[in-house]
Design a protein around this motif. Structure first.
Motif, PDB file in Angstrom:
ATOM      1  N   ASN A 216      38.927  37.322  32.003  1.00 28.64           N
ATOM      2  CA  ASN A 216      38.353  36.889  33.278  1.00 28.64           C
ATOM      3  C   ASN A 216      39.434  36.189  34.094  1.00 28.64           C
ATOM      4  OD1 ASN A 216      38.364  34.011  32.607  1.00 28.64           O
ATOM      5  ND2 ASN A 216      36.705  34.499  31.188  1.00 28.64           N
TER       6      ASN A 216
ATOM      7  N   ASP B  83      39.720  29.279  41.599  1.00 32.45           N
ATOM      8  CA  ASP B  83      38.862  29.940  40.619  1.00 32.45           C
ATOM      9  C   ASP B  83      37.775  28.997  40.119  1.00 32.45           C
ATOM     10  OD1 ASP B  83      38.380  32.137  38.476  1.00 32.45           O
ATOM     11  OD2 ASP B  83      38.709  30.306  37.306  1.00 32.45           O
ATOM     12  N   ARG B  84      38.144  27.742  39.790  1.00 23.21           N
ATOM     13  CA  ARG B  84      37.165  26.762  39.316  1.00 23.21           C
ATOM     14  C   ARG B  84      36.157  26.412  40.413  1.00 23.21           C
ATOM     15  NH1 ARG B  84      35.683  27.358  35.158  1.00 23.21           N
ATOM     16  NH2 ARG B  84      36.489  29.389  35.725  1.00 23.21           N
ATOM     17  N   TYR B  85      36.648  26.341  41.648  1.00 23.07           N
ATOM     18  CA  TYR B  85      35.753  26.035  42.772  1.00 23.07           C
ATOM     19  C   TYR B  85      34.687  27.128  42.920  1.00 23.07           C
ATOM     20  CZ  TYR B  85      34.196  26.381  47.611  1.00 23.07           C
ATOM     21  OH  TYR B  85      33.438  26.544  48.735  1.00 23.07           O
ATOM     22  N   VAL B  86      35.111  28.389  42.886  1.00 23.17           N
ATOM     23  CA  VAL B  86      34.157  29.493  43.031  1.00 23.17           C
ATOM     24  C   VAL B  86      33.194  29.519  41.849  1.00 23.17           C
ATOM     25  CG1 VAL B  86      33.901  31.997  43.231  1.00 23.17           C
ATOM     26  CG2 VAL B  86      35.794  30.852  44.393  1.00 23.17           C
ATOM     27  N   ALA B  87      33.708  29.291  40.632  1.00 28.94           N
ATOM     28  CA  ALA B  87      32.869  29.347  39.425  1.00 28.94           C
ATOM     29  C   ALA B  87      31.785  28.267  39.434  1.00 28.94           C
ATOM     30  CB  ALA B  87      33.744  29.195  38.186  1.00 28.94           C
TER      31      ALA B  87
ATOM     32  N   ASN C 286      29.943  28.421  43.583  1.00 29.86           N
ATOM     33  CA  ASN C 286      29.358  29.687  44.025  1.00 29.86           C
ATOM     34  C   ASN C 286      29.261  30.662  42.848  1.00 29.86           C
ATOM     35  OD1 ASN C 286      28.277  31.532  45.781  1.00 29.86           O
ATOM     36  ND2 ASN C 286      30.181  31.952  46.879  1.00 29.86           N
ATOM     37  N   PRO C 287      28.571  30.246  41.771  1.00 28.02           N
ATOM     38  CA  PRO C 287      28.599  31.031  40.520  1.00 28.02           C
ATOM     39  C   PRO C 287      27.993  32.429  40.637  1.00 28.02           C
ATOM     40  CG  PRO C 287      26.929  29.310  40.418  1.00 28.02           C
ATOM     41  CD  PRO C 287      27.718  29.050  41.659  1.00 28.02           C
TER      42      PRO C 287
ATOM     43  N   HIS D 176      28.221  34.529  43.011  1.00 27.05           N
ATOM     44  CA  HIS D 176      29.126  35.478  43.653  1.00 27.05           C
ATOM     45  C   HIS D 176      30.519  35.465  43.009  1.00 27.05           C
ATOM     46  CE1 HIS D 176      26.077  34.785  46.849  1.00 27.05           C
ATOM     47  NE2 HIS D 176      26.262  36.074  47.070  1.00 27.05           N
ATOM     48  N   TYR D 177      30.613  34.810  41.851  1.00 28.41           N
ATOM     49  CA  TYR D 177      31.923  34.634  41.206  1.00 28.41           C
ATOM     50  C   TYR D 177      32.600  35.975  40.911  1.00 28.41           C
ATOM     51  CZ  TYR D 177      35.436  33.288  37.768  1.00 28.41           C
ATOM     52  OH  TYR D 177      36.618  33.124  37.091  1.00 28.41           O
TER      53      TYR D 177
ATOM     54  N   MET E  57      36.031  36.577  42.949  1.00 29.27           N
ATOM     55  CA  MET E  57      37.249  36.549  42.123  1.00 29.27           C
ATOM     56  C   MET E  57      37.392  37.869  41.366  1.00 29.27           C
ATOM     57  SD  MET E  57      38.620  33.713  42.894  1.00 29.27           S
ATOM     58  CE  MET E  57      39.963  33.726  41.703  1.00 29.27           C
TER      59      MET E  57
ATOM     60  N   SER F 181      39.675  21.902  46.884  1.00 29.36           N
ATOM     61  CA  SER F 181      38.837  22.578  45.889  1.00 29.36           C
ATOM     62  C   SER F 181      38.123  21.577  44.999  1.00 29.36           C
ATOM     63  CB  SER F 181      39.684  23.528  45.037  1.00 29.36           C
ATOM     64  OG  SER F 181      40.247  24.559  45.813  1.00 29.36           O
TER      65      SER F 181
END
Length: 232
Positions: free
Chosen positions: A20, A84-88, A91-92, A94-95, A99, A180
């Protein structure tokens, strides 16, 4: 360093569960760390064991170039990992689409391309200087500041570029990381359960530690005028 980073890369490559974006950036960071260390440490060890501690001018500039390249790649990969951590966390749902593999590759390509151009600029600026006095570098490798201290010609342009373009190239990923984590912190505070908050923070703690050590060291060593620079 070699064994530790190689084990990280092999573990990530061999485990299908680790395919991932976070582990993609982590394995790339480990590879960059291997290269970063290889630029400096082997020559340093030779100098420790040898009576003649010399390096040619071309080798010195080459070492400086790759030191700056891999140092900047590390910086931008840490920023990519923060995104990556911010999106995870924020915004999980749409992760996977945000990403995706293509976007991760683009972030990596940008990190490498910008780092190479940034390093080339600084090495070319050093190469235009005249060195006519001492040729003894007061350092264990060809870092920019110790080499500039040996120049007979004016280093004004080098210092201006270092304090503008150089600072911007370092601060850009740093600002990205700060933004982030501010967003992550706000999102975590809104998690109702204490267990959920702890789990979210635990996924970021190791990355935050590396970021603090990395940027703390850079700030201490490089963000002051050349006239105040001294190796102790």
């Amino acid at each position: 360093t070699l064994v530790g980073n190689m084990l990280i890369i092999l573990a990530i490559r061999s485990d299908p569960k680790l395919q991932n974006p976070m582990y993609f950036f982590l394995s790339t960071l480990s590879f960059a760390d291997i290269c970063y260390t290889t630029v400096i440490v082997p020559r340093m060890l030779v100098n420790f064991l040898s009576e003649t501690k010399t390096i040619s001018y071309a080798e010195c500039l080459t070492q400086m170039y790759f030191f700056l390249v891999f140092g900047n790649i590390d910086s931008y990969l840490l920023a990519a990992m923060a995104i990556d951590r911010y999106v995870a966390i924020c915004n999980p749902f749409h992760y996977v689409t945000v990403m995706n593999h293509r976007r991760c590759i683009l972030l990596l390509v940008f990190s490498v391309a910008f780092s190479c151009l940034h390093s080339l600029l600084h090495v070319l600026l050093v190469n235009r200087l005249m060195f006519c006095a001492s040729n003894v570098i007061q350092h264990f490798f060809c870092d920019v500041n110790p080499v500039l201290k040996l120049a007979c010609s004016s280093t004004f342009v080098n210092e201006v570029v270092a304090m503008t373009e150089g600072m911007a190239s370092v601060m850009a990923p740093c600002i990205c990381i700060v933004i982030s984590y501010l967003r992550i912190f706000i999102a975590v505070l809104n998690i109702p359960s204490a267990a959920g908050k702890c789990k979210a923070f635990s996924t970021c703690s190791s990355h935050l530690t590396v970021v603090t050590l990395f940027y703390g060291s850079i700030s201490y060593v490089y963000f002051h005028p050349l006239s105040r620079y001294a190796v102790k």
